[in-house]
Motif scaffolding. Structure first.
Motif, PDB file in Angstrom:
ATOM      1  N   CYS A  96       0.840  -1.194   0.000  1.00 25.65           N
ATOM      2  CA  CYS A  96       0.000   0.000   0.000  1.00 25.65           C
ATOM      3  C   CYS A  96       0.876   1.245   0.000  1.00 25.65           C
ATOM      4  CB  CYS A  96      -0.907  -0.025   1.224  1.00 25.65           C
ATOM      5  SG  CYS A  96      -1.970   1.429   1.393  1.00 25.65           S
ATOM      6  N   VAL A  97       1.928   1.226   0.820  1.00 24.30           N
ATOM      7  CA  VAL A  97       2.851   2.359   0.867  1.00 24.30           C
ATOM      8  C   VAL A  97       3.613   2.481  -0.450  1.00 24.30           C
ATOM      9  CG1 VAL A  97       4.872   3.336   2.045  1.00 24.30           C
ATOM     10  CG2 VAL A  97       3.049   2.266   3.368  1.00 24.30           C
ATOM     11  N   MET A  98       3.960   1.345  -1.053  1.00 22.21           N
ATOM     12  CA  MET A  98       4.597   1.363  -2.370  1.00 22.21           C
ATOM     13  C   MET A  98       3.700   2.077  -3.378  1.00 22.21           C
ATOM     14  SD  MET A  98       6.963   0.202  -4.644  1.00 22.21           S
ATOM     15  CE  MET A  98       7.709  -1.408  -4.395  1.00 22.21           C
ATOM     16  N   ALA A  99       2.401   1.749  -3.368  1.00 26.22           N
ATOM     17  CA  ALA A  99       1.457   2.376  -4.292  1.00 26.22           C
ATOM     18  C   ALA A  99       1.288   3.861  -3.988  1.00 26.22           C
ATOM     19  CB  ALA A  99       0.105   1.666  -4.210  1.00 26.22           C
ATOM     20  N   ARG A 220      -1.826  -1.392   9.440  1.00 24.83           N
ATOM     21  CA  ARG A 220      -2.730  -0.747   8.503  1.00 24.83           C
ATOM     22  C   ARG A 220      -2.964   0.704   8.902  1.00 24.83           C
ATOM     23  NH1 ARG A 220      -6.165  -4.178   8.592  1.00 24.83           N
ATOM     24  NH2 ARG A 220      -5.397  -5.315   6.802  1.00 24.83           N
ATOM     25  N   GLU A 221      -3.011   0.955  10.202  1.00 24.25           N
ATOM     26  CA  GLU A 221      -3.212   2.323  10.686  1.00 24.25           C
ATOM     27  C   GLU A 221      -2.084   3.241  10.218  1.00 24.25           C
ATOM     28  OE1 GLU A 221      -5.623  -0.433  12.801  1.00 24.25           O
ATOM     29  OE2 GLU A 221      -3.437  -0.407  12.567  1.00 24.25           O
ATOM     30  N   LYS A 222      -0.853   2.729  10.244  1.00 24.01           N
ATOM     31  CA  LYS A 222       0.293   3.525   9.806  1.00 24.01           C
ATOM     32  C   LYS A 222       0.239   3.751   8.307  1.00 24.01           C
ATOM     33  CE  LYS A 222       4.272   5.488  10.889  1.00 24.01           C
ATOM     34  NZ  LYS A 222       4.368   6.616  11.844  1.00 24.01           N
ATOM     35  N   ALA A 223      -0.138   2.728   7.556  1.00 21.01           N
ATOM     36  CA  ALA A 223      -0.239   2.863   6.101  1.00 21.01           C
ATOM     37  C   ALA A 223      -1.281   3.914   5.733  1.00 21.01           C
ATOM     38  CB  ALA A 223      -0.594   1.517   5.473  1.00 21.01           C
ATOM     39  N   VAL A 224      -2.431   3.879   6.417  1.00 22.00           N
ATOM     40  CA  VAL A 224      -3.487   4.855   6.149  1.00 22.00           C
ATOM     41  C   VAL A 224      -3.030   6.258   6.555  1.00 22.00           C
ATOM     42  CG1 VAL A 224      -5.823   5.578   6.794  1.00 22.00           C
ATOM     43  CG2 VAL A 224      -5.345   3.166   6.314  1.00 22.00           C
ATOM     44  N   LYS A 225      -2.270   6.349   7.636  1.00 18.54           N
ATOM     45  CA  LYS A 225      -1.740   7.641   8.074  1.00 18.54           C
ATOM     46  C   LYS A 225      -0.830   8.235   7.003  1.00 18.54           C
ATOM     47  CE  LYS A 225       0.802   9.861  11.851  1.00 18.54           C
ATOM     48  NZ  LYS A 225       1.502   9.658  13.149  1.00 18.54           N
ATOM     49  N   TYR A 226       0.030   7.383   6.421  1.00 16.80           N
ATOM     50  CA  TYR A 226       0.899   7.839   5.335  1.00 16.80           C
ATOM     51  C   TYR A 226       0.068   8.282   4.134  1.00 16.80           C
ATOM     52  CZ  TYR A 226       5.224   6.065   7.505  1.00 16.80           C
ATOM     53  OH  TYR A 226       6.302   5.863   8.319  1.00 16.80           O
TER      54      TYR A 226
END
Length: 307
Positions: A96-99, A220-226
């Protein structure tokens, strides 16, 4: 529907965002729906196992269809399956972060190029003194394809990228300047995922070991935060470049290309202009951007023809 009475102003765009930002938003929304779908499936699966009062040591085929894939992977218990599922969940968060990073960099390279094409004079300290569409109209190529400027804003660490952005445009959004550390974390996650299977690059290139290191973990919370942070940064970058350097460049550029398909031999120039206004209005409408009225299209065409 009330007809638009807005007049054409080269440096004041009708909409609130650039066209590249609208594309960025669509990719961002697509990512969000996929992430939500995955999270829903994960929640449903564990809720189902809970309703069946599953135990960690229960055989996996008690709850899942007995398949060759499950057997080949060596899943014999609920616990072995769950461990791998959680690893896959972490892998999805990392991707997700890659995208997010890819979408950000694609947008940034596109909007920087757009701003420089529109307001070429900004490179020489003469913002809005040289209309890029005039260079395009008279058959001259831009003195630069802006590859160096784009590269400097999208490659390397975020301190250097931000400094390049500042050097080109004279200022940068506060949210960009204050979050270089978080952007660096995103960049490192992307590099580790793309070049070392989600592991630390240096550790993965150690030729003296035969075991693989553990992948990075990301909630997932960190990914959404990013994701939310990058969205806000892009929105502020877009607002700055749209107002200061882009304006209605894309609409004028659209007419520049459309003009080649229009007839220009009508002796009745008023009728010819009317036909061109209709074609431009219809063409811009297909893009789904801010609606353009006849007055706006007429002003745009007159502006272009006088360049």
């Amino acid at each position: 529907m009330v007809a638009s009475t807005r007049e054409f102003d080269r440096w004041a765009g009708r909409g609130r965002t650039t066209w590249p930002f609208q594309v960025f938003q669509k990719h961002n929304a697509e990512l969000s729906t996929m992430l939500i779908a995955h999270a829903s499936a994960l929640k449903f699966t564990y809720k189902y196992l809970g309703s069946k009062k599953a135990n960690w040591e229960d055989p996996i085929n008690k709850y899942f269809p007995n398949s060759e894939e499950l057997m080949l992977c060596g899943f014999d218990t609920v616990k072995s399956w769950s461990d791998s599922y959680n690893t896959a969940d972490n892998w999805i968060n990392l991707n997700c972060v890659m995208a997010i990073s890819s979408n950000f960099e694609t947008y940034l390279s596109t909007v920087v190029k757009l701003a420089l094409e529109s307001d070429t004079g900004v490179l020489f300290g003469a913002s809005k003194r040289i209309d890029g569409i005039e260079i395009l109209k008279h058959g001259k190529k831009h003195s630069s394809n802006f590859e160096d400027e784009i590269l400097n804003c999208t490659k390397g660490d975020w301190n250097s990228r931000t400094n390049s952005f500042l050097r080109i445009f004279g200022k940068a959004p506060d949210i960009l300047l204050k979050n270089t550390r978080s952007l660096e974390s995103i960049r490192k996650i992307r590099n580790d995922l793309g070049h070392a299977f989600g592991r630390d690059i240096k550790a993965s290139r150690n030729h003296e070991v035969v075991n693989i290191s553990k992948p990075k973990t990301l909630s997932r919370e960190k990914a959404v935060k990013y994701q939310k942070l990058v969205f806000k940064i892009c929105k502020d970058i877009d607002n700055q470049l749209f107002i200061d350097h882009i304006g209605e460049y894309q609409a004028v550029h659209f007419y520049h290309k459309l003009r080649q398909t229009l007839k220009h031999d009508d002796e009745n120039k008023s009728r010819q202009l009317g036909n061109h206004v209709f074609a431009l209005k219809k063409g811009l409408g297909h893009y789904g951007v801010e609606l353009a009225g006849k007055k706006f299209c007429k002003g745009l065409i007159e502006y272009y023809e006088e360049l």
